[in-house]
Design an enzyme around this catalytic site. Sequence first.
Site, PDB file in Angstrom:
ATOM      1  CG  ASP A  79       5.552  45.583 -21.309  1.00 58.81           C
ATOM      2  OD1 ASP A  79       6.701  46.036 -21.476  1.00 58.81           O
ATOM      3  OD2 ASP A  79       5.107  45.269 -20.176  1.00 58.81           O
ATOM      4  CD  GLN A 105       4.833  53.853 -20.025  1.00 62.88           C
ATOM      5  OE1 GLN A 105       5.928  53.856 -19.472  1.00 62.88           O
ATOM      6  NE2 GLN A 105       4.641  54.381 -21.230  1.00 62.88           N
ATOM      7  CB  CYS A 142       5.721  50.998 -21.556  1.00 58.90           C
ATOM      8  SG  CYS A 142       6.165  49.264 -21.373  1.00 58.90           S
ATOM      9  NE  ARG A 197       6.089  57.122 -17.904  1.00 54.40           N
ATOM     10  CZ  ARG A 197       6.859  56.282 -17.181  1.00 54.40           C
ATOM     11  NH1 ARG A 197       7.716  55.497 -17.780  1.00 54.40           N
ATOM     12  NH2 ARG A 197       6.739  56.200 -15.854  1.00 54.40           N
ATOM     13  CG  HIS A 217       4.346  51.363 -15.197  1.00 52.17           C
ATOM     14  ND1 HIS A 217       4.784  52.403 -14.388  1.00 52.17           N
ATOM     15  CD2 HIS A 217       5.245  51.275 -16.220  1.00 52.17           C
ATOM     16  CE1 HIS A 217       5.891  52.911 -14.906  1.00 52.17           C
ATOM     17  NE2 HIS A 217       6.185  52.260 -16.001  1.00 52.17           N
ATOM     18  NE  ARG A 219      10.174  51.510 -12.178  1.00 46.98           N
ATOM     19  CZ  ARG A 219      10.372  51.541 -13.500  1.00 46.98           C
ATOM     20  NH1 ARG A 219      11.448  50.986 -14.017  1.00 46.98           N
ATOM     21  NH2 ARG A 219       9.509  52.119 -14.297  1.00 46.98           N
TER      22      ARG A 219
HETATM   23  N1  NVA Z   1       6.270  45.004 -17.829  1.00 46.77           N
HETATM   24  C1  NVA Z   1       7.513  45.714 -17.819  1.00 46.77           C
HETATM   25  C2  NVA Z   1       7.277  47.183 -17.899  1.00 46.77           C
HETATM   26  C3  NVA Z   1       8.524  48.012 -17.969  1.00 46.77           C
HETATM   27  C4  NVA Z   1       8.252  49.486 -18.049  1.00 46.77           C
HETATM   28  C5  NVA Z   1       8.299  45.366 -16.569  1.00 46.77           C
HETATM   29  O1  NVA Z   1       7.713  45.343 -15.484  1.00 46.77           O
HETATM   30  O2  NVA Z   1       9.490  45.078 -16.674  1.00 46.77           O
HETATM   31  N1   CP Z   2       8.558  52.646 -19.300  1.00 50.26           N
HETATM   32  C1   CP Z   2       9.312  52.677 -18.183  1.00 50.26           C
HETATM   33  O1   CP Z   2       8.794  52.642 -17.064  1.00 50.26           O
HETATM   34  O2   CP Z   2      10.645  52.741 -18.403  1.00 50.26           O
HETATM   35  P1   CP Z   2      11.810  52.687 -17.290  1.00 50.26           P
HETATM   36  O3   CP Z   2      11.837  51.258 -16.799  1.00 50.26           O
HETATM   37  O4   CP Z   2      13.035  53.080 -18.026  1.00 50.26           O
HETATM   38  O5   CP Z   2      11.446  53.626 -16.183  1.00 50.26           O
END
Ligand code: NVA
Ligand code: CP
Length: 338
Positions: free
Chosen positions: A229, A136, A270, A322, A133, A106
């Site tokens: 989101d 997800q 998400c 998830r 992502h 990540r």
């Molecule tokens: N768009 C958000 C998704 C989090 C799961 C981010 O990247 O922070």
């Molecule tokens: N939805 C998601 O990816 O959550 P986290 O940032 O908690 O992993």
Amino acid sequence: MNLKGRSLLTLLDYKPEEIQYLINLAKRLKEEKIQGIQHRHLEGKNIVLLFQKDSTRTRCAFEVGSTDLGCQTTYLGPTGSQMGKKESVKDTARVLGKMYDGIEFRGYLQSDVQALADYSGVPVYNGLTDDFHPTQILADFLTIQENFGYLKDIKFTYYGDARNNMGNSLMIGCAKMGMHFKAVAPKALWPAKELVDICLEIAKTTGATLSFEEDPIKGAIDSDVIYTDVWVSMGEPKDVWMKRIKELHQYQVTKKIMDQASKNAIFMHCLPAFHSLDTEVGKSTALEFGKTYPCVANGELEVTDEVIESKQSVVFEEAGNRMHTIKAVILASLSNDF
Ligand code: NVA
Ligand code: CP
């Protein structure tokens, strides 16, 4: 179906039948878990979890999913490894590939997760980058399948920043699975033309459609799924908040918006979500912008508390999924038998 050795960097690399296979495998693993049937198919395997950004769901899903499969994990957090500081991603990939059977990443750059896949020699799983992502989306689609019984022809409507990792990945997923994707946002936040063109090509073969709408009320009409989101993603500078609230406050998912959707519509997110004053960001945003934009004065940003707490909201089932879907990805990529 044989997905052994496959990385998951973006759903663009997967055929519709492969995506459906992973969703169905997750469904089976979920049923086994509920019935207490153990599935330790990956005893003796090890995967490393590399996180440059924070996480609750993704980290826990990889850890619990792996443990259930009998596979060990090592967590390396934002400050826990040499990568990027004293060691290149390419060198890190070659080192980790000698010790681990798989790598979760990540972070920020899609080129980093790509480099890990190119140089490690083991399957690499994208646990979120600035662009995509994909794990997800597997959980989201399992949740939709559980609620409606199918994916094809679902009218899927996304509110908010449609150019972020979620907007991009949901559009790809819908194109692949023959769904009707609609982004509801100001034009400036619609997905990049280059990715739209790729998805339109995919849609020709799957029966999917893509549409883009600026009117927040019209956008919801007849939708089966309303999805949103956060307005500002991890890694974006703090000063983006003002601009984004200005652009997106009319796109906050409210009961009025949900009421335009179909009778059986579900609400998805998400997570994490800003819907109350119970978070630092919700509180500070309300304080800073609540006077100018009364709709955020209660710490409700992309969705109201009423909607996320309503019967139509499936966000916590979605979050739980998830784990089952990530487990399916790990299993299919590391085992000869799935
Ligand atoms: N768009 C958000 C998704 C989090 C799961 C981010 O990247 O922070
Ligand atoms: N939805 C998601 O990816 O959550 P986290 O940032 O908690 O992993």
